[in-house]
Write a protein that holds these residues in place. Sequence first.
Motif, PDB file in Angstrom:
ATOM      1  N   GLY A 143      32.738  44.164  39.994  1.00 37.50           N
ATOM      2  CA  GLY A 143      33.805  45.101  40.334  1.00 37.50           C
ATOM      3  C   GLY A 143      35.167  44.455  40.192  1.00 37.50           C
ATOM      4  N   PHE A 144      36.178  45.154  40.679  1.00 38.52           N
ATOM      5  CA  PHE A 144      37.559  44.689  40.561  1.00 38.52           C
ATOM      6  C   PHE A 144      37.885  43.668  41.642  1.00 38.52           C
ATOM      7  N   THR A 145      38.811  42.750  41.318  1.00 39.44           N
ATOM      8  CA  THR A 145      39.257  41.729  42.262  1.00 39.44           C
ATOM      9  C   THR A 145      40.782  41.690  42.311  1.00 39.44           C
ATOM     10  N   VAL A 146      41.308  41.314  43.471  1.00 38.41           N
ATOM     11  CA  VAL A 146      42.736  41.071  43.666  1.00 38.41           C
ATOM     12  C   VAL A 146      42.849  39.698  44.310  1.00 38.41           C
ATOM     13  N   THR A 147      43.699  38.833  43.733  1.00 36.72           N
ATOM     14  CA  THR A 147      43.818  37.465  44.231  1.00 36.72           C
ATOM     15  C   THR A 147      45.283  37.053  44.360  1.00 36.72           C
ATOM     16  N   PRO A 148      45.889  37.218  45.551  1.00 39.80           N
ATOM     17  CA  PRO A 148      47.210  36.629  45.771  1.00 39.80           C
ATOM     18  C   PRO A 148      47.050  35.132  46.041  1.00 39.80           C
TER      19      PRO A 148
ATOM     20  N   LEU B 208      44.826  40.215  39.030  1.00 30.68           N
ATOM     21  CA  LEU B 208      44.008  41.422  39.056  1.00 30.68           C
ATOM     22  C   LEU B 208      42.896  41.219  38.049  1.00 30.68           C
ATOM     23  N   GLY B 209      41.661  41.332  38.498  1.00 31.35           N
ATOM     24  CA  GLY B 209      40.567  41.001  37.610  1.00 31.35           C
ATOM     25  C   GLY B 209      39.393  41.950  37.690  1.00 31.35           C
ATOM     26  N   TYR B 210      38.384  41.639  36.882  1.00 31.57           N
ATOM     27  CA  TYR B 210      37.124  42.373  36.903  1.00 31.57           C
ATOM     28  C   TYR B 210      35.985  41.379  36.752  1.00 31.57           C
ATOM     29  N   GLN B 211      35.053  41.416  37.707  1.00 29.97           N
ATOM     30  CA  GLN B 211      33.855  40.582  37.671  1.00 29.97           C
ATOM     31  C   GLN B 211      32.720  41.406  37.075  1.00 29.97           C
ATOM     32  N   PHE B 212      32.153  40.941  35.967  1.00 30.98           N
ATOM     33  CA  PHE B 212      31.026  41.624  35.339  1.00 30.98           C
ATOM     34  C   PHE B 212      29.730  41.285  36.087  1.00 30.98           C
ATOM     35  N   GLU B 213      28.661  41.964  35.778  1.00 27.96           N
ATOM     36  CA  GLU B 213      27.356  41.671  36.373  1.00 27.96           C
ATOM     37  C   GLU B 213      26.740  40.477  35.660  1.00 27.96           C
ATOM     38  N   SER B 214      27.499  39.421  35.596  1.00 29.55           N
ATOM     39  CA  SER B 214      27.104  38.177  34.950  1.00 29.55           C
ATOM     40  C   SER B 214      28.051  37.108  35.486  1.00 29.55           C
ATOM     41  N   PRO B 215      27.956  35.873  35.027  1.00 34.11           N
ATOM     42  CA  PRO B 215      28.902  34.852  35.485  1.00 34.11           C
ATOM     43  C   PRO B 215      30.327  35.058  34.957  1.00 34.11           C
ATOM     44  N   LEU B 216      30.541  36.014  34.046  1.00 32.45           N
ATOM     45  CA  LEU B 216      31.845  36.207  33.411  1.00 32.45           C
ATOM     46  C   LEU B 216      32.759  37.142  34.194  1.00 32.45           C
ATOM     47  N   ALA B 217      34.046  36.818  34.184  1.00 33.55           N
ATOM     48  CA  ALA B 217      35.084  37.669  34.769  1.00 33.55           C
ATOM     49  C   ALA B 217      36.326  37.555  33.899  1.00 33.55           C
ATOM     50  N   VAL B 218      37.189  38.572  33.950  1.00 36.30           N
ATOM     51  CA  VAL B 218      38.499  38.521  33.298  1.00 36.30           C
ATOM     52  C   VAL B 218      39.548  38.736  34.380  1.00 36.30           C
ATOM     53  N   GLU B 219      40.740  38.161  34.147  1.00 31.09           N
ATOM     54  CA  GLU B 219      41.794  38.268  35.151  1.00 31.09           C
ATOM     55  C   GLU B 219      43.164  38.232  34.490  1.00 31.09           C
ATOM     56  N   ALA B 220      44.000  39.192  34.848  1.00 36.75           N
ATOM     57  CA  ALA B 220      45.408  39.201  34.435  1.00 36.75           C
ATOM     58  C   ALA B 220      46.218  38.656  35.609  1.00 36.75           C
TER      59      ALA B 220
ATOM     60  N   ASN C  42      51.367  21.968  34.674  1.00 41.14           N
ATOM     61  CA  ASN C  42      50.136  22.236  35.418  1.00 41.14           C
ATOM     62  C   ASN C  42      50.451  23.014  36.683  1.00 41.14           C
ATOM     63  N   VAL C  43      49.455  23.784  37.120  1.00 37.88           N
ATOM     64  CA  VAL C  43      49.591  24.626  38.304  1.00 37.88           C
ATOM     65  C   VAL C  43      48.395  24.379  39.207  1.00 37.88           C
ATOM     66  N   THR C  44      48.667  24.102  40.477  1.00 35.04           N
ATOM     67  CA  THR C  44      47.639  23.966  41.493  1.00 35.04           C
ATOM     68  C   THR C  44      47.875  25.069  42.508  1.00 35.04           C
ATOM     69  N   SER C  45      46.829  25.835  42.852  1.00 32.68           N
ATOM     70  CA  SER C  45      47.059  26.949  43.768  1.00 32.68           C
ATOM     71  C   SER C  45      45.882  27.185  44.708  1.00 32.68           C
ATOM     72  N   LEU C  46      46.194  27.852  45.822  1.00 35.43           N
ATOM     73  CA  LEU C  46      45.211  28.310  46.794  1.00 35.43           C
ATOM     74  C   LEU C  46      45.418  29.795  46.978  1.00 35.43           C
ATOM     75  N   GLY C  47      44.319  30.554  47.012  1.00 38.03           N
ATOM     76  CA  GLY C  47      44.452  31.992  47.156  1.00 38.03           C
ATOM     77  C   GLY C  47      43.301  32.599  47.926  1.00 38.03           C
ATOM     78  N   VAL C  48      43.419  33.906  48.141  1.00 35.78           N
ATOM     79  CA  VAL C  48      42.379  34.691  48.785  1.00 35.78           C
ATOM     80  C   VAL C  48      41.979  35.778  47.802  1.00 35.78           C
ATOM     81  N   GLN C  49      40.699  35.821  47.455  1.00 35.03           N
ATOM     82  CA  GLN C  49      40.216  36.811  46.494  1.00 35.03           C
ATOM     83  C   GLN C  49      39.458  37.903  47.238  1.00 35.03           C
ATOM     84  N   TYR C  50      39.860  39.153  46.995  1.00 35.25           N
ATOM     85  CA  TYR C  50      39.178  40.300  47.575  1.00 35.25           C
ATOM     86  C   TYR C  50      38.475  41.061  46.454  1.00 35.25           C
TER      87      TYR C  50
END
Length: 168
Positions: free
Chosen positions: A17-22, A45-57, A149-157
């Motif tokens: 399903g869809f994900t949101v990660t600030p 803003l992303g989408y997790q497929f029914e597999s190990p793959l996901a896409v994220e903008a 380089n970018v190092t970050s911490l977030g919360v994914q819903y």
Amino acid sequence: MASTLTTMAYAESSKPGFTVTPSIGFYNTDNDRDGGNDQAYAIGLGYQFESPLAVEATYLHSDAHKRGQDQDINQVRMDGLYSLPAFTQVNLTPYLAAGVGMTDVDGSDSSTNLLINAGGGVKYALNQDISLRADFRLVKDIEDNYLDNVTSLGVQYAFGEPALQHSN
């Protein structure tokens, strides 16, 4: 050992399903770039497929400071994420990530350039819907040849139906 590997291999799949990660982090610019290092804020803003793959903008913003000059960095990326086998005993899922995008730098070194990025991170599942996420990316400016380089911490819903569990 075999049971641990089996548990890792048959760990619960990521919820499709869809994900949101600030997220918040630190943007470290190449030493040759006329910019500085500073905090970064991002939303993915992303989408997790029914597999190990996901896409994220992802949209990222950083206010870099160097020698008393402000330099805004705005970045838009489209990334693919690949989840590795999870460590279910501690709810950790490592992942690899790579993608393309654009970086817009305002300041003394103003430019808008293509980028590629690669890196990875780890997700710690608090429950079926919410995960903490730590991420590290190398960001290559293709046109001006900078390596940031970018190092970050977030919360994914995650929004969607519960993931199916595998049985042994």
